[in-house]
Design an enzyme around this catalytic site. Structure first.
Site, PDB file in Angstrom:
ATOM      1  N   ALA A 126      29.584  79.990   6.611  1.00  0.00           N
ATOM      2  CA  ALA A 126      28.647  80.309   7.696  1.00  0.00           C
ATOM      3  C   ALA A 126      28.486  81.808   7.895  1.00  0.00           C
ATOM      4  CB  ALA A 126      29.121  79.663   8.994  1.00  0.00           C
ATOM      5  N   LEU A 161      30.918  83.814   8.450  1.00  0.00           N
ATOM      6  CA  LEU A 161      31.917  84.261   9.417  1.00  0.00           C
ATOM      7  C   LEU A 161      33.254  84.584   8.745  1.00  0.00           C
ATOM      8  CD1 LEU A 161      31.109  81.759  12.335  1.00  0.00           C
ATOM      9  CD2 LEU A 161      30.270  84.100  12.006  1.00  0.00           C
ATOM     10  N   GLY A 162      33.209  84.781   7.442  1.00  0.00           N
ATOM     11  CA  GLY A 162      34.412  85.225   6.727  1.00  0.00           C
ATOM     12  C   GLY A 162      35.439  84.128   6.514  1.00  0.00           C
ATOM     13  N   SER A 163      34.972  82.878   6.405  1.00  0.00           N
ATOM     14  CA  SER A 163      35.926  81.764   6.319  1.00  0.00           C
ATOM     15  C   SER A 163      36.779  81.816   5.051  1.00  0.00           C
ATOM     16  CB  SER A 163      35.183  80.425   6.388  1.00  0.00           C
ATOM     17  OG  SER A 163      34.214  80.366   5.361  1.00  0.00           O
ATOM     18  N   ASP A 170      35.423  91.519   4.433  1.00  0.00           N
ATOM     19  CA  ASP A 170      35.894  90.260   5.031  1.00  0.00           C
ATOM     20  C   ASP A 170      37.424  90.192   5.013  1.00  0.00           C
ATOM     21  OD1 ASP A 170      33.191  89.826   4.939  1.00  0.00           O
ATOM     22  OD2 ASP A 170      33.319  87.807   4.086  1.00  0.00           O
TER      23      ASP A 170
HETATM   24  C1  MEV Z   1      29.632  89.356   3.436  1.00  0.00           C
HETATM   25  O1  MEV Z   1      30.392  89.035   4.605  1.00  0.00           O
HETATM   26  C2  MEV Z   1      29.001  90.688   3.566  1.00  0.00           C
HETATM   27  C3  MEV Z   1      28.220  91.220   2.374  1.00  0.00           C
HETATM   28  O2  MEV Z   1      27.939  92.581   2.681  1.00  0.00           O
HETATM   29  C4  MEV Z   1      28.978  91.113   1.082  1.00  0.00           C
HETATM   30  C5  MEV Z   1      30.209  92.007   1.020  1.00  0.00           C
HETATM   31  O3  MEV Z   1      30.299  92.975   1.766  1.00  0.00           O
HETATM   32  O4  MEV Z   1      31.035  91.749   0.155  1.00  0.00           O
HETATM   33  C6  MEV Z   1      26.889  90.510   2.208  1.00  0.00           C
END
Ligand code: MEV
Length: 310
Positions: free
Chosen positions: A104, A106-108, A152
């Site tokens: 989602a 949200l970094g799951s 993340d």
């Molecule tokens: C993913 O949470 C965020 C992105 O910028 C990818 C990343 O930073 O690795 C889309």
């Protein structure tokens, strides 16, 4: 090392995608994430289950299996963590409890990887630094997401609020309390695919003016947050959503969820994370928060409020 084997979920307030190209991103850990219980079993291999995500798998055997293209990427990710820790394939059941939805934005996956790395390190009495936990969890993230920036995993380990840069990692940032409305759209998405899309659209050039603008908006937003100018932060978020849309990572549903939030009185709204589905976030005056959540609910989205900073 911490008492609970937890990896925190996160929201990116500003700077996703640009962060992959070295620009800063403003991000905050949620007050929830994924926890892991490590239960020794008699015989068998290294297993993982997360009931809330309907996930059940077994680590693949060894490096050769890791390269098998048909192997479940999550199983390969679990193996990569075990390999980074140098623990082989112990007979353990990893029981996960998740307070955030999977896939989602949200970094799951990072939260899960960090919780696993901490749980396994503790079980094997390895005194690992945060950097070593980050390294082990990142081995899994690289399998799942290609070339992630690391934002993340950094948030999943450290928690809190900060500005992340590829070159310097997470710089914690002491900011006034910020209430973020989070709306998981329910639409699945792939971070790797969205990162690939941005790479195609920009020719993978960090000098692309849309990436430069997204990086600049992080600075504008962070300054606004420090000054408690939430209206200005909202303007930066709205603009960032527009720019992310021009990079091809928004969807009609995400645009609609942002628009209904603004119509309900939010200062600003945007997609968060990779886009292509996943979640939107909004900030709103306290007395408008219920209206924003109700507007999302009408569109089938169960939003929640995450309090960060303060
Ligand atoms: C993913 O949470 C965020 C992105 O910028 C990818 C990343 O930073 O690795 C889309």
């Amino acid at each position: 090392m911490r008492d609970t084997n937890i990896g925190w979920g996160k929201v990116i307030v500003l700077g996703e995608h640009a962060v992959v190209y070295g620009y800063p991103a403003l991000a905050a850990a949620l007050d929830r994430g994924v926890t892991i219980d490590v239960v020794p079993t008699r015989g068998g291999s290294l297993r993982l289950s997360v009931e809330a995500w309907d996930l059940k798998l077994e680590a693949s055997d060894g490096p050769r299996r890791l390269e098998a293209p048909d192997a479940n990427p999550m199983a390969r990710g679990l193996s990569a963590i075990a390999d980074a820790l140098g623990i082989g394939r112990p007979s353990l059941s990893l029981i996960g409890e998740a307070q955030i939805p999977p896939g989602a934005g949200l970094g799951s996956s990072a939260a899960l990887a960090v919780a696993i790395a901490i749980g396994l390190a503790k079980h094997h009495e390895l005194m690992l630094s945060d950097d070593a936990i980050i390294e082990a969890a990142s081995a899994s993230e690289r399998i799942l997401h290609g070339k992630p920036s690391g934002i993340d995993v950094a948030l999943a380990v450290h928690g809190g609020l900060g500005v992340f840069r590829r070159s310097t990692g997470l710089r914690p940032f002491s900011a006034p309390e910020l209430r973020i409305l989070v709306g998981p759209s329910g639409a699945p998405r792939s971070t790797a695919l969205m990162v690939e899309r941005v790479s195609e659209v920009t020719g993978a050039a960090a000098t692309d003016e849309r990436l430069t603008e997204l990086g600049g908006l992080t600075d504008v937003g962070a300054t606004a947050l420090l000054a408690k100018d939430f209206a200005a932060l909202g303007v930066a978020m709205n603009r960032a959503h527009h720019v992310l849309g021009s990079l091809g990572v928004s969807t009609p549903q995400l645009d609609m969820l942002c628009q209904v939030a603004r119509d309900a009185g939010a200062w600003g709204a945007k997609l968060t994370g990779a886009g292509g589905g996943g979640a939107v976030i909004a900030i709103a005056p306290r007395q408008r928060e219920a209206a924003v959540l109700a507007a999302w609910k009408q569109k089938g989205v169960n939003g929640f409020v995450a309090t960060v900073g303060g």
